[in-house]
Design an enzyme around this catalytic site. Structure first.
Site, PDB file in Angstrom:
ATOM      1  N   ASP A  87      31.320  47.648  53.771  1.00 49.65           N
ATOM      2  CA  ASP A  87      30.838  47.099  52.503  1.00 49.65           C
ATOM      3  C   ASP A  87      29.800  47.995  51.835  1.00 49.65           C
ATOM      4  OD1 ASP A  87      28.707  46.699  54.200  1.00 49.65           O
ATOM      5  OD2 ASP A  87      28.345  44.618  53.618  1.00 49.65           O
ATOM      6  N   ARG A 126      29.161  35.469  51.314  1.00 46.58           N
ATOM      7  CA  ARG A 126      28.345  35.527  50.099  1.00 46.58           C
ATOM      8  C   ARG A 126      29.143  35.965  48.865  1.00 46.58           C
ATOM      9  NH1 ARG A 126      23.724  39.002  53.076  1.00 46.58           N
ATOM     10  NH2 ARG A 126      25.496  39.405  54.452  1.00 46.58           N
ATOM     11  N   GLY A 155      33.946  41.190  59.038  1.00 43.66           N
ATOM     12  CA  GLY A 155      33.254  40.031  58.442  1.00 43.66           C
ATOM     13  C   GLY A 155      34.061  39.390  57.321  1.00 43.66           C
ATOM     14  N   LEU A 172      32.947  49.106  60.354  1.00 43.44           N
ATOM     15  CA  LEU A 172      32.865  47.659  60.600  1.00 43.44           C
ATOM     16  C   LEU A 172      33.437  46.898  59.411  1.00 43.44           C
ATOM     17  CD1 LEU A 172      29.272  47.468  62.095  1.00 43.44           C
ATOM     18  CD2 LEU A 172      31.437  48.051  63.208  1.00 43.44           C
ATOM     19  N   ALA A 173      34.517  46.172  59.674  1.00 43.19           N
ATOM     20  CA  ALA A 173      35.183  45.505  58.555  1.00 43.19           C
ATOM     21  C   ALA A 173      35.750  44.152  58.958  1.00 43.19           C
ATOM     22  CB  ALA A 173      36.302  46.400  58.024  1.00 43.19           C
ATOM     23  N   ASN A 179      69.469  43.574  25.885  1.00 42.41           N
ATOM     24  CA  ASN A 179      69.901  44.074  27.197  1.00 42.41           C
ATOM     25  C   ASN A 179      70.232  42.961  28.190  1.00 42.41           C
ATOM     26  OD1 ASN A 179      67.218  43.281  27.177  1.00 42.41           O
ATOM     27  ND2 ASN A 179      66.575  44.765  28.714  1.00 42.41           N
ATOM     28  N   ALA A 216      72.005  49.907   8.459  1.00 41.10           N
ATOM     29  CA  ALA A 216      70.918  48.933   8.634  1.00 41.10           C
ATOM     30  C   ALA A 216      71.461  47.513   8.722  1.00 41.10           C
ATOM     31  CB  ALA A 216      69.941  49.038   7.469  1.00 41.10           C
ATOM     32  N   ARG A 219      56.313  49.877  29.324  1.00 45.67           N
ATOM     33  CA  ARG A 219      56.404  49.171  30.597  1.00 45.67           C
ATOM     34  C   ARG A 219      57.048  50.076  31.645  1.00 45.67           C
ATOM     35  NH1 ARG A 219      59.507  44.130  28.971  1.00 45.67           N
ATOM     36  NH2 ARG A 219      59.531  43.890  31.229  1.00 45.67           N
ATOM     37  N   GLY A 227      17.839  45.542  56.853  1.00 49.12           N
ATOM     38  CA  GLY A 227      17.035  45.717  58.056  1.00 49.12           C
ATOM     39  C   GLY A 227      15.914  46.707  57.737  1.00 49.12           C
TER      40      GLY A 227
END
Ligand code: UD1
Ligand code: MG
Length: 468
Positions: free
Chosen positions: A103, A16, A12, A9-10, A386, A423, A333, A140
């Site tokens: 959930d 909240r 909802g 069940l997904a 670059n 350098a 990266r 419940g």
């Protein structure tokens, strides 16, 4: 073997949660809650899984892909109504159906297996998975009769004072005879405090029809934790994290401080690797054996081979080969590929670049869009330039070359094997093998010019004080 089905069940919204993101898509340790549920159900040899979607349907389908079928619940009229939406797909099938909520991310495959087994052994038409908790608020309640048989399940909002005191709760997971389930659902009404069609009401319907209704009590309430708000989300994350960390420790990984180590569920780590506090390992990261992942490092979707040392660095979608090292305070990266034994020191950024075996990039350097061969030394403060503002260009540096500190390498350019860049050079032209390139302004010394500058007066004052 009896056919096995599941309904998740997904649909909802998860009001909240107070979130733009649909509740079941909130991640717990790197995976959305509904994906956790599906992953554990899938391990039970399922014949068919149907996910009920509504709020954020496309997003949920995008997340779970073709691992499950979908039924749309256009309007959220309750959990019973939600299950009914699977009737077109499952209604005429013979077998057992497990229902779980999207959930409740902590249920394990083992618990689902035990539920199937218990349900079959009892010859029940319906078995609810229950647990005990000192704080049953919101769940419940399981109401049993004098001889301990489940009579009905009462929601928090509908519970009398005595019923609310019951500490055995409905975990929201059940196993049903598939055809009986859909027959009973047709009889569920919405005359309750929330005006919803409650799935748990089928228990009372079966009970009144004299059918066998069972309850399988879990020992561990923690596993059944339902996430309805951010508080519960953080609690569930803590439990999941502890589970993940314990698994790694059992596999031979040292976690110096497991309470402060954050590892996503799909991360793999080899034995004898040491993880220091504050480390975050995300996504599909794979870490080899004998590595040291230093304090406060973050690694996402990367491959770290055996014997690598990472010191307080950030690594994203990158690859570090055997015995290479990085840090402190460096950044890999996407598409950074660090060769075997290569050294990336401090304050270095590498993007879309291959760094060859044993090459050293020690300090304050940017390497982007480049291929560096083996055994190269890149001096401090070198910049691989670059980008011309529109396009990215590539640089090659050959094996055994030497790039002096403070050089600018302006792409596209080719520096061959055994080449030497003096350098402080700004390199715009190719450098041939065994050549030396020097590209910097000539030095001129102006006699006595120091005294023309304000520093000279300041220095004189300081010197005068020192003499006193
Ligand atoms: C539900 C149970 C409760 C149980 C608890 C366990 C009902 C009426 N109550 O309460 O007995 O103790 O789970 O965590 O079943 N959903 C839909 N469509 C709807 C309504 C809900 O798909 O129309 C989905 C939600 O997305 C969610 C799940 O069903 O994943 C449970 O709904 P939720 O509103 O969280 O029910 P609870 O109040 O937690
Ligand atoms: Mg809930």
């Amino acid at each position: 073997m009896t056919a096995r089905y599941a309904i998740i069940l997904a649909a909802g919204k998860g009001t909240r949660m107070k979130s733009k993101l649909y509740k079941v898509l909130h991640p717990v340790c790197g995976k959305s809650m509904v994906d956790h549920v599906l992953t554990q159900i899938e391990k039970n040899d399922m014949d068919e899984v149907v996910t009920i979607v509504g709020h954020g349907a496309e997003k949920v389908e995008e997340t779970l892909g073709d691992r499950t079928k979908y039924a749309l619940q256009a309007e959220q009229l309750g959990t019973g109504h939600a299950v009914l939406q699977a009737k077109d797909i499952l209604g005429d099938k013979e077998g057992m159906t497990i229902i779980a909520c999207g959930d409740t991310p902590l249920f394990t495959a083992k618990t689902f297996a035990e539920l199937f087994q218990y349900h079959e052994s009892k010859g029940a038409v319906a078995t609810v998975l229950t647990a005990h908790t000192d704080n049953p608020f919101g769940y419940g309640r399981i109401i049993r009769n004098d001889i301990g048989i489940v009579e009905k399940i009462v929601e928090q909002k509908d519970a009398t004072k005595e019923e609310a005191e019951v500490t055995e709760i409905n975990t929201g997971v059940y196993c049903f005879d598939n055809q009986e389930l859909f027959k009973a659902l047709a009889q569920v009404k919405n005359d309750n405090a929330q005006g919803e069609y409650y799935l748990p009401d089928v228990m009372e319907i079966f009970q009144k029809e004299g059918k066998v209704v069972a309850a399988y009590q879990m020992k561990n309430f923690e596993e059944s934790m339902g996430v309805n708000d951010r508080l519960a989300l953080s609690k569930a994350t803590k439990v999941m994290q502890r589970r993940i960390n314990e698994k790694h420790m059992q596999n031979g990984v040292t976690l110096i401080d497991p309470d402060n180590t954050y590892i996503d569920i799909d991360v793999e780590i080899g034995s004898d690797t040491v993880i220091e506090p504050g480390v975050y390992l995300k996504g599909k990261t794979v870490i080899g054996s004998d590595c040291i992942i230093g304090a406060h490092s973050q690694i996402k979707d990367s491959i770290i081979e055996d014997g690598v040392t990472v010191t307080s660095s950030l690594i994203e979608e990158a690859h570090m080969r055997q015995n290479s090292d990085i840090g402190p305070y460096s950044h890999l990266r996407p598409l950074a590929d660090i060769g075997q034994g290569a050294h990336i020191g401090n304050f270095v950024e590498v993007k879309k670049a291959t760094i060859g075996k044993n090459t050293k990039v020690g300090h304050l350097t940017y390497v982007g869009d480049a291929t560096l061969g083996k055994e190269i030394n890149i001096g401090c403060g070198t910049t691989f330039i670059n980008y011309d503002g529109i396009n990215k260009h590539h640089t090659n540096v050959g094996d055994y070359s030497f790039i002096g500190s403070g050089s600018n390498i302006i792409a596209p350019v080719e520096i061959e094997d055994h080449a030497y860049v003096a350098a402080g050079s700004t390199i715009t032209d190719d450098v041939k093998a065994h050549d030396m390139a020097i590209a910097r302004g000539r030095q001129v010394n102006k006699k006595g010019y120091y005294d023309r500058y304000p520093v000279a007066q300041a220095a004189a004052k300081t010197e005068a004080k020192e003499e006193k």
